[in-house]
Scaffold this motif. Structure first.
Motif, PDB file in Angstrom:
ATOM      1  N   GLU A  27       0.837  -1.201   0.000  1.00  0.00           N
ATOM      2  CA  GLU A  27       0.000   0.000   0.000  1.00  0.00           C
ATOM      3  C   GLU A  27       0.873   1.252   0.000  1.00  0.00           C
ATOM      4  N   LEU A  28       1.957   1.229   0.778  1.00  0.00           N
ATOM      5  CA  LEU A  28       2.897   2.354   0.767  1.00  0.00           C
ATOM      6  C   LEU A  28       3.449   2.588  -0.631  1.00  0.00           C
ATOM      7  N   VAL A  29       3.883   1.519  -1.285  1.00  0.00           N
ATOM      8  CA  VAL A  29       4.427   1.633  -2.636  1.00  0.00           C
ATOM      9  C   VAL A  29       3.392   2.231  -3.580  1.00  0.00           C
ATOM     10  N   ALA A  30       2.149   1.774  -3.455  1.00  0.00           N
ATOM     11  CA  ALA A  30       1.076   2.288  -4.317  1.00  0.00           C
ATOM     12  C   ALA A  30       0.816   3.766  -4.050  1.00  0.00           C
ATOM     13  N   LEU A  31       0.787   4.158  -2.768  1.00  0.00           N
ATOM     14  CA  LEU A  31       0.536   5.560  -2.427  1.00  0.00           C
ATOM     15  C   LEU A  31       1.668   6.468  -2.920  1.00  0.00           C
ATOM     16  N   CYS A  32       2.875   5.923  -2.971  1.00  0.00           N
ATOM     17  CA  CYS A  32       4.016   6.686  -3.501  1.00  0.00           C
ATOM     18  C   CYS A  32       4.130   6.561  -5.023  1.00  0.00           C
ATOM     19  N   ARG A  33       3.197   5.797  -5.620  1.00  0.00           N
ATOM     20  CA  ARG A  33       3.129   5.609  -7.072  1.00  0.00           C
ATOM     21  C   ARG A  33       4.411   5.016  -7.643  1.00  0.00           C
ATOM     22  N   ALA A  34       4.999   4.122  -6.864  1.00  0.00           N
ATOM     23  CA  ALA A  34       6.179   3.394  -7.317  1.00  0.00           C
ATOM     24  C   ALA A  34       5.758   2.036  -7.861  1.00  0.00           C
ATOM     25  N   VAL A  35       6.728   1.242  -8.303  1.00  0.00           N
ATOM     26  CA  VAL A  35       6.466  -0.065  -8.902  1.00  0.00           C
ATOM     27  C   VAL A  35       7.086  -1.147  -8.005  1.00  0.00           C
ATOM     28  N   PRO A  36       6.269  -2.019  -7.393  1.00  0.00           N
ATOM     29  CA  PRO A  36       6.830  -3.020  -6.475  1.00  0.00           C
ATOM     30  C   PRO A  36       7.612  -4.105  -7.209  1.00  0.00           C
ATOM     31  N   VAL A  37       8.756  -4.472  -6.630  1.00  0.00           N
ATOM     32  CA  VAL A  37       9.592  -5.558  -7.150  1.00  0.00           C
ATOM     33  C   VAL A  37       9.975  -6.433  -5.962  1.00  0.00           C
ATOM     34  N   VAL A  38       9.648  -7.722  -6.010  1.00  0.00           N
ATOM     35  CA  VAL A  38       9.933  -8.628  -4.901  1.00  0.00           C
ATOM     36  C   VAL A  38      11.221  -9.399  -5.191  1.00  0.00           C
ATOM     37  N   MET A  39      12.158  -9.374  -4.226  1.00  0.00           N
ATOM     38  CA  MET A  39      13.442 -10.061  -4.367  1.00  0.00           C
ATOM     39  C   MET A  39      13.854 -10.636  -3.016  1.00  0.00           C
ATOM     40  N   GLU A  40      14.792 -11.582  -3.036  1.00  0.00           N
ATOM     41  CA  GLU A  40      15.457 -12.002  -1.804  1.00  0.00           C
ATOM     42  C   GLU A  40      16.488 -10.946  -1.431  1.00  0.00           C
ATOM     43  N   ASP A  41      16.718 -10.767  -0.125  1.00  0.00           N
ATOM     44  CA  ASP A  41      17.577  -9.666   0.288  1.00  0.00           C
ATOM     45  C   ASP A  41      19.011  -9.786  -0.220  1.00  0.00           C
ATOM     46  N   GLU A  42      19.563 -10.988  -0.230  1.00  0.00           N
ATOM     47  CA  GLU A  42      20.943 -11.149  -0.703  1.00  0.00           C
ATOM     48  C   GLU A  42      21.041 -10.869  -2.206  1.00  0.00           C
ATOM     49  N   ALA A  43      20.036 -11.285  -2.964  1.00  0.00           N
ATOM     50  CA  ALA A  43      20.016 -10.993  -4.402  1.00  0.00           C
ATOM     51  C   ALA A  43      19.917  -9.486  -4.628  1.00  0.00           C
ATOM     52  N   HIS A  44      19.129  -8.826  -3.790  1.00  0.00           N
ATOM     53  CA  HIS A  44      19.028  -7.369  -3.879  1.00  0.00           C
ATOM     54  C   HIS A  44      20.385  -6.712  -3.664  1.00  0.00           C
ATOM     55  N   ASP A  45      21.116  -7.152  -2.653  1.00  0.00           N
ATOM     56  CA  ASP A  45      22.395  -6.521  -2.340  1.00  0.00           C
ATOM     57  C   ASP A  45      23.412  -6.715  -3.451  1.00  0.00           C
ATOM     58  N   ARG A  46      23.395  -7.889  -4.084  1.00  0.00           N
ATOM     59  CA  ARG A  46      24.292  -8.099  -5.236  1.00  0.00           C
ATOM     60  C   ARG A  46      23.872  -7.209  -6.405  1.00  0.00           C
ATOM     61  N   ALA A  47      22.564  -7.052  -6.579  1.00  0.00           N
ATOM     62  CA  ALA A  47      22.069  -6.245  -7.702  1.00  0.00           C
ATOM     63  C   ALA A  47      22.428  -4.777  -7.534  1.00  0.00           C
ATOM     64  N   VAL A  48      22.213  -4.224  -6.335  1.00  0.00           N
ATOM     65  CA  VAL A  48      22.515  -2.798  -6.158  1.00  0.00           C
ATOM     66  C   VAL A  48      24.019  -2.546  -6.160  1.00  0.00           C
ATOM     67  N   ALA A  49      24.802  -3.556  -5.786  1.00  0.00           N
ATOM     68  CA  ALA A  49      26.256  -3.403  -5.908  1.00  0.00           C
ATOM     69  C   ALA A  49      26.639  -3.159  -7.362  1.00  0.00           C
ATOM     70  N   LEU A  50      25.948  -3.842  -8.271  1.00  0.00           N
ATOM     71  CA  LEU A  50      26.246  -3.723  -9.696  1.00  0.00           C
ATOM     72  C   LEU A  50      25.679  -2.449 -10.308  1.00  0.00           C
ATOM     73  N   VAL A  51      24.417  -2.136 -10.007  1.00  0.00           N
ATOM     74  CA  VAL A  51      23.740  -1.062 -10.748  1.00  0.00           C
ATOM     75  C   VAL A  51      23.741   0.279 -10.023  1.00  0.00           C
ATOM     76  N   SER A  52      24.170   0.313  -8.748  1.00  0.00           N
ATOM     77  CA  SER A  52      24.133   1.568  -8.004  1.00  0.00           C
ATOM     78  C   SER A  52      25.441   1.880  -7.295  1.00  0.00           C
TER      79      SER A  52
END
Length: 361
Positions: free
Chosen positions: A152-177
């Motif tokens: 609901e928070l994501v919707a109210l902020c008009r963002a796009v929800p993406v579900v990931m495992e936390d470790e996969a997220h950390d590897r992804a942001v290391a690469l893209v951010s």
């Protein structure tokens, strides 16, 4: 969601609070820096001070090093039905909370993929998250109600929800951010002691590469300290490419034709892999990257010029897909690059010329 508590009134926390308050949610603001919280309050982000009773959702927007302690405190005091954090690293805080023995059914780690070079509440905007991915990292034990509150928070902020495992997220942001930020800083650092004549030659390319190097170092030390392993892994791969590129460039200096050929092949391989990687970056609205035609126009640096050229493009019936501006050094003018569908480029060029614009080939 009727009520929320935002803990941490920097860029992300205040932006979320502004979005929620603008959509009728009663928002309470808390921050160890009372002046910062009062600034957020003055902006219309909510009311400074903790609520009298439990809120629907607590949003923890503090640096990664303080996430676990803050979330644990919220859970212990029963300040909210659900708790989430918005830190850019997810695995570390979750492990810390487990070590503290917290009941994590009421907690979910999240990360909105949005930000700016500036920090603090004065940089916040209610539309910061619109159209941007917002990562959710639920576990098998996450309560359904808490997940729904996060969605609901994501919707109210008009963002796009993406579900990931936390470790996969950390590897992804290391690469893209995280790694891109360090690389941007490395390039920008070369300019610190560069000759003034060289610096005056800076064009749009160097501005693009170094833009994010303007971010707050203290904030990035917090981020990188929470995700050092995955970032180091990506940098090690980049370092390998860098070593090979240096060897290839040295080979191009050789008098030996075979070595020069090897050098050319090495550089070409890197550039082609770069092309292939760039094509995978999502394009407009998250769709596949599209190939646009660029119409480059000389534009004066005075009020109303951007509005005039966009209006002229609209009269020509052409949609501008993307735009870039390259400012001329020492002149009150620049070049605006209008990216359009290839089929629309000839018509736009003709229409703009007829309206007096100078087109650059």
């Amino acid at each position: 969601m009727r009520t929320a508590l935002v803990i941490g009134t920097g860029l992300i926390g205040t932006s979320a609070a502004l979005a929620l308050a603008g959509r009728g949610v009663q928002v309470h603001l808390a921050d160890h820096d009372a002046d910062q919280a009062r600034t957020a309050e003055a902006l219309g982000a909510g009311t400074h001070g903790e609520p009298d009773g439990p809120v629907d959702l607590a949003i923890v927007a503090v640096p990664p090093a303080y996430v676990a302690g803050t979330v644990a405190d919220v859970l212990r005091r029963g300040l909210a039905r659900g708790v989430l954090d918005v830190a850019s690293v997810k695995g570390g805080p979750r492990r810390e909370l487990e070590a503290l023995g917290c009941d994590l059914t009421r907690y979910i780690g999240t990360h909105p993929m949005a930000g700016r070079e500036r920090s603090g509440p004065l940089a916040a905007t209610a539309d910061l998250f619109e159209g941007r991915p917002w990562v959710l990292t639920p576990t098998g034990g996450t309560d359904t109600e808490v997940l729904n509150l996060a969605l609901e928070l994501v919707a109210l902020c008009r963002a796009v929800p993406v579900v990931m495992e936390d470790e996969a997220h950390d590897r992804a942001v290391a690469l893209v951010s995280h790694t891109p930020h360090l690389l941007s800083s490395m390039v920008a650092a070369r300019l610190q002691d560069a000759d003034e004549t060289a610096v005056r030659l800076c064009g749009q390319g160097i501005r693009d590469v170094t833009r994010i190097a303007a971010s707050d170092p203290a904030m990035w030390i917090d981020i990188l300290s929470a995700n050092p392993g995955p970032v180091a892994d990506v940098l090690a791969a980049v370092a390998s490419d860098l070593d090979e590129t240096v060897r290839a460039l040295r080979a191009l200096q050789s008098a030996d034709e075979a070595k020069r050929g090897d050098g050319t092949a090495g550089i070409e391989d890197l550039l082609r892999r770069g092309n292939a990687g760039r094509e995978r970056v999502p394009g407009k609205h998250g769709a596949a990257s599209a190939v646009y035609e660029t119409v480059t126009v000389l534009i004066g640096d005075q009020p109303g010029e951007l509005a005039r050229i966009f209006a002229d493009a609209g009269r020509a019936g052409v949609n501008i897909e993307d735009v870039r501006i390259e400012h001329a050094t020492g002149q009150q003018s620049g070049l605006i690059q209008l990216m359009v569908e290839p089929s629309a480029a000839p018509g736009l060029t003709k229409a703009l010329r007829e309206r007096g614009w100078s087109i650059r080939q």
